[in-house]
Design a protein around this motif. Structure first.
Motif, PDB file in Angstrom:
ATOM      1  N   ASP A 474     -25.844   0.587  23.569  1.00  0.00           N
ATOM      2  CA  ASP A 474     -25.021   1.662  24.149  1.00  0.00           C
ATOM      3  C   ASP A 474     -25.417   3.021  23.578  1.00  0.00           C
ATOM      4  O   ASP A 474     -24.565   3.859  23.258  1.00  0.00           O
ATOM      5  N   ARG A 475     -26.727   3.205  23.384  1.00  0.00           N
ATOM      6  CA  ARG A 475     -27.308   4.445  22.873  1.00  0.00           C
ATOM      7  C   ARG A 475     -26.864   4.753  21.442  1.00  0.00           C
ATOM      8  O   ARG A 475     -26.893   5.893  20.999  1.00  0.00           O
ATOM      9  N   ARG A 476     -26.475   3.705  20.706  1.00  0.00           N
ATOM     10  CA  ARG A 476     -26.088   3.844  19.306  1.00  0.00           C
ATOM     11  C   ARG A 476     -26.863   2.816  18.491  1.00  0.00           C
ATOM     12  O   ARG A 476     -27.226   1.745  18.984  1.00  0.00           O
ATOM     13  N   LEU A 477     -27.112   3.115  17.220  1.00  0.00           N
ATOM     14  CA  LEU A 477     -27.826   2.197  16.350  1.00  0.00           C
ATOM     15  C   LEU A 477     -26.873   1.166  15.751  1.00  0.00           C
ATOM     16  O   LEU A 477     -25.773   1.506  15.304  1.00  0.00           O
ATOM     17  N   THR A 478     -27.309  -0.079  15.752  1.00  0.00           N
ATOM     18  CA  THR A 478     -26.501  -1.140  15.168  1.00  0.00           C
ATOM     19  C   THR A 478     -27.337  -1.921  14.164  1.00  0.00           C
ATOM     20  O   THR A 478     -28.557  -2.022  14.296  1.00  0.00           O
ATOM     21  N   VAL A 479     -26.664  -2.494  13.165  1.00  0.00           N
ATOM     22  CA  VAL A 479     -27.334  -3.293  12.152  1.00  0.00           C
ATOM     23  C   VAL A 479     -26.621  -4.646  12.036  1.00  0.00           C
ATOM     24  O   VAL A 479     -25.642  -4.918  12.732  1.00  0.00           O
ATOM     25  N   ASP A 480     -27.131  -5.454  11.141  1.00  0.00           N
ATOM     26  CA  ASP A 480     -26.665  -6.819  10.918  1.00  0.00           C
ATOM     27  C   ASP A 480     -25.135  -6.891  10.797  1.00  0.00           C
ATOM     28  O   ASP A 480     -24.515  -6.132  10.050  1.00  0.00           O
ATOM     29  N   GLY A 481     -24.528  -7.833  11.541  1.00  0.00           N
ATOM     30  CA  GLY A 481     -23.081  -7.989  11.491  1.00  0.00           C
ATOM     31  C   GLY A 481     -22.558  -8.406  10.135  1.00  0.00           C
ATOM     32  O   GLY A 481     -21.378  -8.217   9.832  1.00  0.00           O
ATOM     33  N   ALA A 482     -23.445  -8.973   9.277  1.00  0.00           N
ATOM     34  CA  ALA A 482     -23.013  -9.402   7.949  1.00  0.00           C
ATOM     35  C   ALA A 482     -22.560  -8.234   7.081  1.00  0.00           C
ATOM     36  O   ALA A 482     -21.860  -8.431   6.087  1.00  0.00           O
ATOM     37  N   VAL A 483     -22.942  -7.013   7.440  1.00  0.00           N
ATOM     38  CA  VAL A 483     -22.518  -5.839   6.680  1.00  0.00           C
ATOM     39  C   VAL A 483     -20.991  -5.728   6.687  1.00  0.00           C
ATOM     40  O   VAL A 483     -20.382  -5.298   5.699  1.00  0.00           O
ATOM     41  N   LEU A 484     -20.357  -6.128   7.798  1.00  0.00           N
ATOM     42  CA  LEU A 484     -18.905  -6.025   7.911  1.00  0.00           C
ATOM     43  C   LEU A 484     -18.204  -7.368   7.874  1.00  0.00           C
ATOM     44  O   LEU A 484     -17.100  -7.485   7.335  1.00  0.00           O
ATOM     45  N   ASN A 485     -18.819  -8.376   8.468  1.00  0.00           N
ATOM     46  CA  ASN A 485     -18.129  -9.663   8.595  1.00  0.00           C
ATOM     47  C   ASN A 485     -19.160 -10.786   8.642  1.00  0.00           C
ATOM     48  O   ASN A 485     -19.767 -11.029   9.680  1.00  0.00           O
ATOM     49  N   ASN A 486     -19.349 -11.437   7.527  1.00  0.00           N
ATOM     50  CA  ASN A 486     -20.373 -12.479   7.461  1.00  0.00           C
ATOM     51  C   ASN A 486     -19.848 -13.864   7.812  1.00  0.00           C
ATOM     52  O   ASN A 486     -20.610 -14.821   7.819  1.00  0.00           O
ATOM     53  N   LEU A 487     -18.571 -13.986   8.106  1.00  0.00           N
ATOM     54  CA  LEU A 487     -17.996 -15.271   8.507  1.00  0.00           C
ATOM     55  C   LEU A 487     -16.839 -14.988   9.470  1.00  0.00           C
ATOM     56  O   LEU A 487     -15.680 -14.997   9.073  1.00  0.00           O
ATOM     57  N   PRO A 488     -17.130 -14.706  10.736  1.00  0.00           N
ATOM     58  CA  PRO A 488     -16.106 -14.206  11.661  1.00  0.00           C
ATOM     59  C   PRO A 488     -15.085 -15.242  12.119  1.00  0.00           C
ATOM     60  O   PRO A 488     -14.898 -15.484  13.321  1.00  0.00           O
ATOM     61  N   VAL A 489     -14.401 -15.861  11.157  1.00  0.00           N
ATOM     62  CA  VAL A 489     -13.329 -16.797  11.485  1.00  0.00           C
ATOM     63  C   VAL A 489     -12.202 -16.075  12.214  1.00  0.00           C
ATOM     64  O   VAL A 489     -11.567 -16.627  13.116  1.00  0.00           O
ATOM     65  N   ASP A 490     -11.939 -14.828  11.823  1.00  0.00           N
ATOM     66  CA  ASP A 490     -10.857 -14.075  12.446  1.00  0.00           C
ATOM     67  C   ASP A 490     -11.096 -13.861  13.932  1.00  0.00           C
ATOM     68  O   ASP A 490     -10.149 -13.881  14.728  1.00  0.00           O
ATOM     69  N   ILE A 491     -12.341 -13.666  14.322  1.00  0.00           N
ATOM     70  CA  ILE A 491     -12.645 -13.501  15.743  1.00  0.00           C
ATOM     71  C   ILE A 491     -12.466 -14.827  16.477  1.00  0.00           C
ATOM     72  O   ILE A 491     -11.923 -14.872  17.587  1.00  0.00           O
ATOM     73  N   MET A 492     -12.895 -15.907  15.852  1.00  0.00           N
ATOM     74  CA  MET A 492     -12.726 -17.225  16.476  1.00  0.00           C
ATOM     75  C   MET A 492     -11.262 -17.578  16.653  1.00  0.00           C
ATOM     76  O   MET A 492     -10.880 -18.262  17.611  1.00  0.00           O
ATOM     77  N   GLN A 493     -10.404 -17.101  15.740  1.00  0.00           N
ATOM     78  CA  GLN A 493      -8.982 -17.411  15.836  1.00  0.00           C
ATOM     79  C   GLN A 493      -8.347 -16.867  17.110  1.00  0.00           C
ATOM     80  O   GLN A 493      -7.326 -17.383  17.568  1.00  0.00           O
ATOM     81  N   ALA A 494      -8.948 -15.820  17.687  1.00  0.00           N
ATOM     82  CA  ALA A 494      -8.417 -15.255  18.922  1.00  0.00           C
ATOM     83  C   ALA A 494      -8.858 -16.053  20.148  1.00  0.00           C
ATOM     84  O   ALA A 494      -8.387 -15.792  21.256  1.00  0.00           O
ATOM     85  N   LYS A 495      -9.747 -17.020  19.950  1.00  0.00           N
ATOM     86  CA  LYS A 495     -10.217 -17.851  21.050  1.00  0.00           C
ATOM     87  C   LYS A 495      -9.261 -19.037  21.235  1.00  0.00           C
ATOM     88  O   LYS A 495      -8.498 -19.384  20.335  1.00  0.00           O
ATOM     89  N   PRO A 496      -9.342 -19.721  22.371  1.00  0.00           N
ATOM     90  CA  PRO A 496      -8.411 -20.831  22.625  1.00  0.00           C
ATOM     91  C   PRO A 496      -8.838 -22.113  21.927  1.00  0.00           C
ATOM     92  O   PRO A 496      -9.096 -23.139  22.557  1.00  0.00           O
ATOM     93  N   VAL A 497      -8.933 -22.059  20.608  1.00  0.00           N
ATOM     94  CA  VAL A 497      -9.319 -23.237  19.830  1.00  0.00           C
ATOM     95  C   VAL A 497      -8.172 -23.619  18.906  1.00  0.00           C
ATOM     96  O   VAL A 497      -7.444 -22.759  18.412  1.00  0.00           O
ATOM     97  N   GLY A 498      -8.027 -24.917  18.676  1.00  0.00           N
ATOM     98  CA  GLY A 498      -6.966 -25.389  17.797  1.00  0.00           C
ATOM     99  C   GLY A 498      -7.447 -25.688  16.402  1.00  0.00           C
ATOM    100  O   GLY A 498      -6.646 -25.774  15.471  1.00  0.00           O
ATOM    101  N   ARG A 499      -8.773 -25.883  16.235  1.00  0.00           N
ATOM    102  CA  ARG A 499      -9.359 -26.200  14.932  1.00  0.00           C
ATOM    103  C   ARG A 499     -10.639 -25.392  14.765  1.00  0.00           C
ATOM    104  O   ARG A 499     -11.360 -25.158  15.729  1.00  0.00           O
ATOM    105  N   ILE A 500     -10.916 -24.993  13.526  1.00  0.00           N
ATOM    106  CA  ILE A 500     -12.114 -24.195  13.235  1.00  0.00           C
ATOM    107  C   ILE A 500     -12.843 -24.802  12.044  1.00  0.00           C
ATOM    108  O   ILE A 500     -12.257 -25.027  10.985  1.00  0.00           O
ATOM    109  N   VAL A 501     -14.128 -25.054  12.246  1.00  0.00           N
ATOM    110  CA  VAL A 501     -15.022 -25.456  11.155  1.00  0.00           C
ATOM    111  C   VAL A 501     -15.948 -24.278  10.881  1.00  0.00           C
ATOM    112  O   VAL A 501     -16.639 -23.808  11.784  1.00  0.00           O
TER     113      VAL A 501
END
Length: 612
Positions: A474-501
């Motif tokens: 989107d005409r902006r520079l991006t870098v590795d997501g690990a800089v902010l969130n190296n284990l995005p469990v919080d994002i997965m929690q918003a998905k329709p899943v009942g269990r997370i590994v």
């Protein structure tokens, strides 16, 4: 919002009140004279953020959503969670006297029991169990940041199946879904033409007529008798469709991929009527073959608003089972952390899950976890995904195109070519739902990729600072997501899943060096090439950069790891972060660790063992 007297207190309402008050209740009990039954229509607000906390509510039937308001007054700015029958609402404000901290909206016609502040103060002395129960609920609310978030699809009871048109595939889907859901409890299919056969007091729902209370009561009885009700709608029967939408916890739009993806004339009106559009909506896209590559999903999503979508391919039994698990609240999400070459362990973990019969319904990852997850979520078999990864990272040598180190150590062109040659398709076309993340370099905010080109997304999410050049998004520079969130469990929690590994590759171990100060570059070189010189064990420049990327989020990773249902930490610390030559050993380490940890967890968390 309408209120009514004690006649609305059916068996379910009495059961909920008994649990909170700690007493046996019966029709005519004096306590029932002090509480009120409230009815909310789908889309109606129970309370807004900032309202006085003047009443407590218990949800008897229906479903509510909690929303946070933004600074501009947008009441539906941030979705928080869903409230299901048996939950209480408003205890925090009632006990503390503070204004409402969230807004609560009904997503379907709902029945609640209300208790105002004056009445609460009167009955809490007589029934101390009520105050203790509410205090426990408040404590749970205050600690929610450190706990596993509740899945948004928990305790679904009623599902509205809305085919965009009648085809053989859409007609067959409802019956197959009901059959797949029977493992978690019986599912009853209700359609307009089955009302009479099912014994409904009303044979049909006519356009423009008020739905008789007898039909609503009959459906409430069915909710008590069956684990799930599947309302099957007919695009040509608007009255029944509107009625069914108002009874549903979730709306499932079903489309045949061989038909026109354009917006139907009746769609927006049918979904928006009676505020039903606030219910979570999923697209189920039916495909004629399990072998054909999925294409063109974006055309179905472009003019419509869905919370998520899934693909169901003819002949792929796992696809319909995934939909059933989502509705039953048993879907399994897999979150993969970054860790450079150590990320090959993710393949071994996935292999173990597959061998143990643990189907993965959603995959999300950061950095190398995003790349591994993309291969696993694609149409490749597991063996193909492993060979593809070996070809790209061992034979392809993506980290060997050294360049003039102005913005990075390598040019990244070889990585780009390898990803484009194998992952050049859209995320929304993946058979298994997937997301990955990157970080905007200018603002330090996170970007989540769930649509668009897969190769571009994982390339952006693995742009390791100093090693691989930033990606342009989107005409902006991006870098590795690990800089902010190296284990995005919080994002997965918003998905329709009942269990997370979750699979974490970071290390908690402490390592000591055998030198008092960092040796100079010349000392390091002498130790490597001259005999009898001291050899120093120091990390390479690339390893330092890779490790530095992770350091800022280690504490966050630990907290997010606690929120997963199972956290796996394969023993890969002894492998270098750029040690691609140890591919097979790293994969095996992940496999062996998962095979040691998963069986007991899988048995303990088997949905079949939790059915009452």
């Amino acid at each position: 919002m309408e209120s009514s007297g004690t006649h609305a207190f059916d068996r379910r309402a009495l059961k909920i009140l008994q649990e909170y008050f700690g007493i046996e209740l019966h029709a005519g009990h004096p306590l029932l004279e002090k509480v009120q039954a409230c009815e909310l229509a789908g889309g109606e607000w129970l309370m807004h953020q900032g309202d006085p906390g003047d009443a407590l509510y218990f949800l008897v039937r229906g479903r509510l959503q909690a929303w946070a308001e933004d600074t501009r007054g947008n009441a539906r700015s941030k979705f928080l969670n869903e409230i299901v029958p048996g939950d209480s609402v408003g205890e925090l404000s009632l006990l503390t006297g503070a204004p409402r901290t969230v807004g609560i909206q009904a997503i379907r016609d709902s029945l609640l029991i209300s208790l105002d502040r004056v009445t609460f103060e009167q009955v809490s002395h007589e029934f101390p169990a009520l105050a203790l129960k509410l205090a426990a609920n408040v404590a749970s609310l205050l600690q929610h940041n450190n706990a596993r978030a509740r899945p948004s699809t928990r305790n679904l009871k009623t599902v509205c199946i809305l085919p965009l048109e009648s085809t053989d595939r859409t007609a067959d889907f409802s019956l197959r879904l009901a059959s797949g859901m029977d493992a978690s409890g019986d599912a009853l299919v209700i359609s307009a033409d089955r009302l009479k056969d099912l014994g409904a007091p009303v044979a049909e729902v006519r356009e423009g007529e008020t739905v008789p209370p007898s039909l609503a009561h009959w459906l409430h009885e069915l909710e008590d008798q069956h684990r799930f009700l599947l309302y099957v709608c007919d695009p040509d029967n608007r009255a029944w469709t509107n009625f069914a939408l108002r009874q549903s916890d979730i709306v499932m739009v079903v489309a045949d991929s061989s038909t026109d993806p354009g917006l139907r004339a009746w769609e927006r009106r049918a979904v928006d009527d009676h505020g039903a559009a606030v219910a979570r909506r999923m697209l189920v896209l039916l495909h004629p073959s399990s072998s054909a590559e999925i294409k063109g999903t974006d055309a179905w999503l472009r003019e419509r608003s869905f919370d998520f979508h899934v693909h169901v391919r003819a002949g792929a039994a796992g696809d319909i089972s995934r939909v059933a698990r989502i509705i039953c609240g048993n879907a399994l999400g897999m979150v993969l952390a970054g860790g450079a070459a150590r990320g090959f362990a993710h393949l071994g973990v996935y292999k173990a899950m597959q061998e143990l019969g643990l189907p993965v319904d959603w995959i999300g990852g950061t950095s190398i976890g995003g790349i591994m997850g993309a291969a696993l979520a694609s149409h490749f078999t597991l063996d193909q995904a492993i060979e593809l990864t070996r070809e790209c990272f061992v034979k392809g040598k993506p980290f060997s195109d050294i360049t003039l180190p102005l913005i990075s150590l390598i040019s990244g062109r070889r990585m780009d070519r390898l990803l484009k040659s194998h992952l050049d398709f859209n995320i929304e076309d993946l058979p298994t739902p997937f997301f990955c993340v990157s970080c905007f370099l200018d603002s330090g905010t996170m970007k989540v990729y769930e649509r668009g080109n897969l190769a571009d997304a994982v390339r952006a999410g693995a742009s390791i600072p100093g090693i691989i050049p930033p990606a342009v998004v989107d005409r902006r520079l991006t870098v590795d997501g690990a800089v902010l969130n190296n284990l995005p469990v919080d994002i997965m929690q918003a998905k329709p899943v009942g269990r997370i590994v979750a699979v974490d590759l970071s290390s908690d171990r402490q390592y000591e060096v055998d030198y008092p100060e960092t040796p100079s570059a010349w000392a390091i070189l002498r130790g490597r090439y001259l005999p009898f010189s001291t050899r120093y064990r120091v990390p390479s420049l690339s390893t330092i950069m890779l490790k530095a990327t992770e350091l800022g989020t280690l504490e966050k990773v630990r907290e997010l790891g606690k929120q997963a249902d199972l956290l796996l930490k394969p023993p890969v610390r002894n492998f270098g972060m750029t040690e691609v030559k140890s591919f097979d050993l790293i994969v095996q380490a992940g496999y062996e660790h998962a095979m040691a940890e998963l069986p007991a967890w899988a048995e303990q968390n088997d949905p079949a063992n939790s059915q009452g």
